[in-house]
Enzyme design. Structure first.
Site, PDB file in Angstrom:
ATOM      1  N   TYR A  74       0.846  -1.201   0.000  1.00  0.00           N
ATOM      2  CA  TYR A  74       0.000   0.000   0.000  1.00  0.00           C
ATOM      3  C   TYR A  74       0.881   1.251   0.000  1.00  0.00           C
ATOM      4  O   TYR A  74       2.046   1.231   0.430  1.00  0.00           O
ATOM      5  CB  TYR A  74      -0.900   0.031   1.236  1.00  0.00           C
ATOM      6  CG  TYR A  74      -0.142   0.230   2.528  1.00  0.00           C
ATOM      7  CD1 TYR A  74       0.060   1.500   3.069  1.00  0.00           C
ATOM      8  CD2 TYR A  74       0.422  -0.862   3.194  1.00  0.00           C
ATOM      9  CE1 TYR A  74       0.774   1.679   4.237  1.00  0.00           C
ATOM     10  CE2 TYR A  74       1.151  -0.694   4.355  1.00  0.00           C
ATOM     11  CZ  TYR A  74       1.316   0.582   4.886  1.00  0.00           C
ATOM     12  OH  TYR A  74       2.046   0.759   6.037  1.00  0.00           O
ATOM     13  N   PHE A  88       1.961   9.804   3.432  1.00  0.00           N
ATOM     14  CA  PHE A  88       2.201   9.605   4.859  1.00  0.00           C
ATOM     15  C   PHE A  88       2.715   8.209   5.207  1.00  0.00           C
ATOM     16  O   PHE A  88       3.231   7.989   6.305  1.00  0.00           O
ATOM     17  CB  PHE A  88       0.936   9.914   5.690  1.00  0.00           C
ATOM     18  CG  PHE A  88      -0.273   9.090   5.314  1.00  0.00           C
ATOM     19  CD1 PHE A  88      -0.462   7.812   5.807  1.00  0.00           C
ATOM     20  CD2 PHE A  88      -1.246   9.624   4.474  1.00  0.00           C
ATOM     21  CE1 PHE A  88      -1.583   7.078   5.482  1.00  0.00           C
ATOM     22  CE2 PHE A  88      -2.374   8.892   4.142  1.00  0.00           C
ATOM     23  CZ  PHE A  88      -2.549   7.604   4.639  1.00  0.00           C
ATOM     24  N   ILE A 101      -8.394  -0.184   9.294  1.00  0.00           N
ATOM     25  CA  ILE A 101      -9.495   0.764   9.180  1.00  0.00           C
ATOM     26  C   ILE A 101     -10.631   0.168   8.343  1.00  0.00           C
ATOM     27  O   ILE A 101     -10.423  -0.736   7.536  1.00  0.00           O
ATOM     28  CB  ILE A 101      -9.021   2.112   8.584  1.00  0.00           C
ATOM     29  CG1 ILE A 101      -8.368   1.900   7.217  1.00  0.00           C
ATOM     30  CG2 ILE A 101      -8.090   2.818   9.541  1.00  0.00           C
ATOM     31  CD1 ILE A 101      -7.928   3.191   6.552  1.00  0.00           C
ATOM     32  N   TYR A 121      -9.891   7.342   9.835  1.00  0.00           N
ATOM     33  CA  TYR A 121      -9.591   7.608  11.233  1.00  0.00           C
ATOM     34  C   TYR A 121     -10.571   8.565  11.889  1.00  0.00           C
ATOM     35  O   TYR A 121     -10.336   9.045  12.999  1.00  0.00           O
ATOM     36  CB  TYR A 121      -8.151   8.129  11.372  1.00  0.00           C
ATOM     37  CG  TYR A 121      -7.124   7.099  10.970  1.00  0.00           C
ATOM     38  CD1 TYR A 121      -6.712   6.117  11.852  1.00  0.00           C
ATOM     39  CD2 TYR A 121      -6.596   7.084   9.677  1.00  0.00           C
ATOM     40  CE1 TYR A 121      -5.784   5.144  11.484  1.00  0.00           C
ATOM     41  CE2 TYR A 121      -5.665   6.118   9.288  1.00  0.00           C
ATOM     42  CZ  TYR A 121      -5.268   5.153  10.204  1.00  0.00           C
ATOM     43  OH  TYR A 121      -4.360   4.194   9.826  1.00  0.00           O
ATOM     44  N   PHE A 146      -5.428   5.839  -1.163  1.00  0.00           N
ATOM     45  CA  PHE A 146      -4.522   4.695  -1.096  1.00  0.00           C
ATOM     46  C   PHE A 146      -4.380   4.032  -2.470  1.00  0.00           C
ATOM     47  O   PHE A 146      -5.348   3.946  -3.242  1.00  0.00           O
ATOM     48  CB  PHE A 146      -5.044   3.633  -0.117  1.00  0.00           C
ATOM     49  CG  PHE A 146      -4.908   3.995   1.331  1.00  0.00           C
ATOM     50  CD1 PHE A 146      -3.697   3.840   1.990  1.00  0.00           C
ATOM     51  CD2 PHE A 146      -5.996   4.470   2.045  1.00  0.00           C
ATOM     52  CE1 PHE A 146      -3.571   4.158   3.332  1.00  0.00           C
ATOM     53  CE2 PHE A 146      -5.885   4.785   3.378  1.00  0.00           C
ATOM     54  CZ  PHE A 146      -4.665   4.636   4.033  1.00  0.00           C
TER      55      PHE A 146
END
Length: 598
Positions: A514, A527, A547, A573, A590
């Site tokens: 990912y 990130f 998640i 999140y 993503f």
């Protein structure tokens, strides 16, 4: 894999919640005591003051009076009239409603056998209720695995220890007998909706299936024996007869459905039918479908969670009124014995509109609502309500589970979460209005029944467009993601490499690559990336280890497939964010690839 919360922390949390739930459940009552004679009359105001001192204000129906029948008084209605300060006629009404209990020093052999076998009752006193959790079947919401049948000897021993019995007919009573009176019985006006014969969904020689209105209990309340599912079905839909042609005195409940939930409820005309239903339930040969309404989309697919077994045992009192679940499976077979597996499958989730002028009193506001169709695989107490809340998708109007949305048992291991849970538990309340859940359909032993339209309406898709077709119409050229598919949850995805392998099932372990960004795939705000680290991520799909958006995406991918996904914050999140890297409310981008399934 994380360990489950320790028993110490769970017991701590249970004790923590008792104060929050004590005034919301009808089992925590304090009764005043008076001597039932003409020289000592305790006023209702005194009773109320005694009950509510240093406690939150309780409704009148929770107040009861304990008294002793004086000498020379042998008529029960006379004793009730004295202690409750009502007329003889009103006393008779309280008795017939089931608001009067007597403490019996001895039970005759006939009394005990009558209760055990469900045959005729004593001439003067009817012992109205089975003890909580026994002989009333399960509701799919209170089932225990591998439970042994209670023997007659064990039953007799336990009955001798249960002293108070409900009296249902004006009768004689021995002086000196302790009695308990509920002067203001709890009423359930929704029970009279059974006058509508359309609520009789099915009847044969053994079973009766009805469409229970919300805000009606399946079992009698301590202060009201008549206004419950069996009582009102018998009164308004009967009389019923058994296969032998004998009249049914009162149908037997086969399973329970929460008071605030409407829909299919099965009753039996005799004890044999009740036993057959219970056996079918233990063999998992009963199919149940639920309709649920939330303001957040519920992820599709199978959801496997775990409940702490001691908190859902039959006869369990105290502790939290709501049920917490864990998303992490036990780490060993031995530890699994302390947990109960909860499984449900969300087969559809679609956006709907709710008409606020339909007379149900619910104001949908400007929030988008979603109706889900749920197949109940296992049956536990509050299972649908607890599992959806743990996923961050509590049912509308469910004041018992809305405050704990997104909270799970494993969070007890995080010190910071204890304060959050503590605060949430101060806000839980037993619902006083119908919640967004309906026991929509049931199928067993050739019986098929489907409930009518739920209180929120038919659940029509927004603007009459289904989720799939609505996603297909997003073709605005100004949208840079017009080629992406939008799911019911709001996730967008684009397959950039087709996969040819298998698709993972819930609980499967997968290996994946990912890369994640904020502010778009072309932004400089990358990130995290497993590709940069050179280490694929391994996790279990559909168990809450990652998640929500990842669980949804990877559950529909094939080995070898690579796709881009865009996740709104509720699938990532949420409003809290993650540390100093991902701010609250952030949309996540993503590029994910499914490498293998173990």
């Amino acid at each position: 894999m994380l360990n489950h919360p320790s028993i110490t922390k769970i017991l701590w949390f249970t004790n923590l919640a008792i104060a929050a739930t004590a005034f919301t459940t009808p089992h925590n009552k304090r009764c005043t005591r008076s001597i039932c004679n003409p020289l000592f009359q305790q006023s209702e105001e005194t009773v109320a003051d005694t009950v509510t001192t240093n406690t939150p204000q309780k409704p009148l129906w929770m107040k009861c009076i304990n008294a002793v029948v004086p000498s020379k008084v042998t008529a029960l209605n006379e004793a009730v009239a004295m202690v409750a300060n009502v007329s003889r006629e009103e006393a008779n009404n309280l008795i017939e409603m089931g608001a009067v209990w007597a403490k019996m020093d001895l039970l005759t052999d006939d009394d005990v056998l009558d209760q055990y076998y469900g045959s005729d009752y004593s001439a003067n006193i009817q012992y109205a209720d089975f003890p909580s959790g026994w002989g009333a079947g399960n509701d799919g919401l209170n089932e225990r695995e591998e439970e042994e049948e209670e023997s007659l000897d064990d039953y007799i021993e336990r009955q001798m220890s249960l002293r108070y019995r409900r009296i249902l007919t004006p009768s004689t009573i021995e002086p000196g007998t302790d009695i308990r009176v509920y002067p203001h019985p709890r009423r359930f006006p929704s029970c009279y909706e059974f006058a509508d014969q359309n609520r009789l969904l099915y009847e044969d020689t053994t079973f009766v299936v009805v469409d229970k209105p919300p805000m009606l209990p399946t079992q009698p309340e301590p202060s009201n024996y008549e206004e419950c599912c069996p009582g009102c079905v018998n009164l308004l839909m009967g009389p019923f007869t058994t296969i032998e042609g004998e009249p049914v005195q009162r149908p037997l409940i086969c399973h329970r459905v929460d008071s605030c939930v409407g829909g299919c409820v099965v009753l039996s005309k005799d004890g044999n039918g009740q036993k057959v239903f219970t056996d079918l339930q233990r063999q998992r040969k009963i199919k149940k479908l639920y309709k649920a309404v939330t303001t957040e989309p519920v992820p599709l697919g199978m959801h496997v969670h775990w409940m702490w077994k001691p908190l859902v045992a039959r006869g369990q009192v105290g502790g939290t009124a709501c049920q917490f679940v864990s998303h992490i499976p036990p780490i060993s077979r031995k530890k699994a014995k302390s947990w109960i597996r909860c499984v449900l499958e969300v087969v559809e989730c679609k956006p709907i509109s709710i008409d606020e002028n339909a007379g149900h009193g619910y104001n949908p506001g400007d929030k988008q609502h979603y109706q889900s169709t749920i197949r109940l695989v296992t049956g536990r107490k509050h299972q649908v309500r607890a599992q959806l809340a743990s996923l961050g998708c509590p049912l509308i109007r469910d004041t018992l589970y809305e405050p704990i949305a997104g909270l799970t048992l494993e969070k007890l291991e995080e010190e910071a979460s204890e304060e959050v849970m503590d605060e949430a538990m101060t806000r839980v309340r037993v619902p006083t209005e119908p919640i967004g859940l309906q026991a929509h359909a049931i199928l067993f032993a050739g019986v098929k029944a489907k409930a009518g339209t739920p209180w929120w309406g038919k659940g029509e898709a927004v603007d009459g467009v289904s989720t799939a077709s609505k996603a297909a119409t997003i073709t605005e050229t100004t949208d840079p993601y017009a080629d992406y598919t939008t799911t019911a949850s709001g996730m967008k995805y684009l397959i950039i490499k087709e996969g040819e392998g298998a698709a993972p099932s819930a609980g499967s372990t997968v290996k994946a690559h990912y890369t994640g960004w904020l502010d778009g795939f072309d932004s400089q705000k990358k990130f995290d990336s497993s590709r940069t680290q050179g280490r694929p991520l391994t996790f279990k799909v559909g168990t809450g280890q990652v998640i929500r958006g990842w669980d949804e995406s990877f559950s529909t991918m094939k080995v070898g497939e690579r796709r881009k996904i865009i996740l709104p914050s509720r699938l990532g999140y949420g409003d809290r964010g993650a540390g100093n890297i991902i701010p609250g409310g952030a949309t996540l981008y993503f590029d994910v690839e499914l490498l293998d399934i173990f």
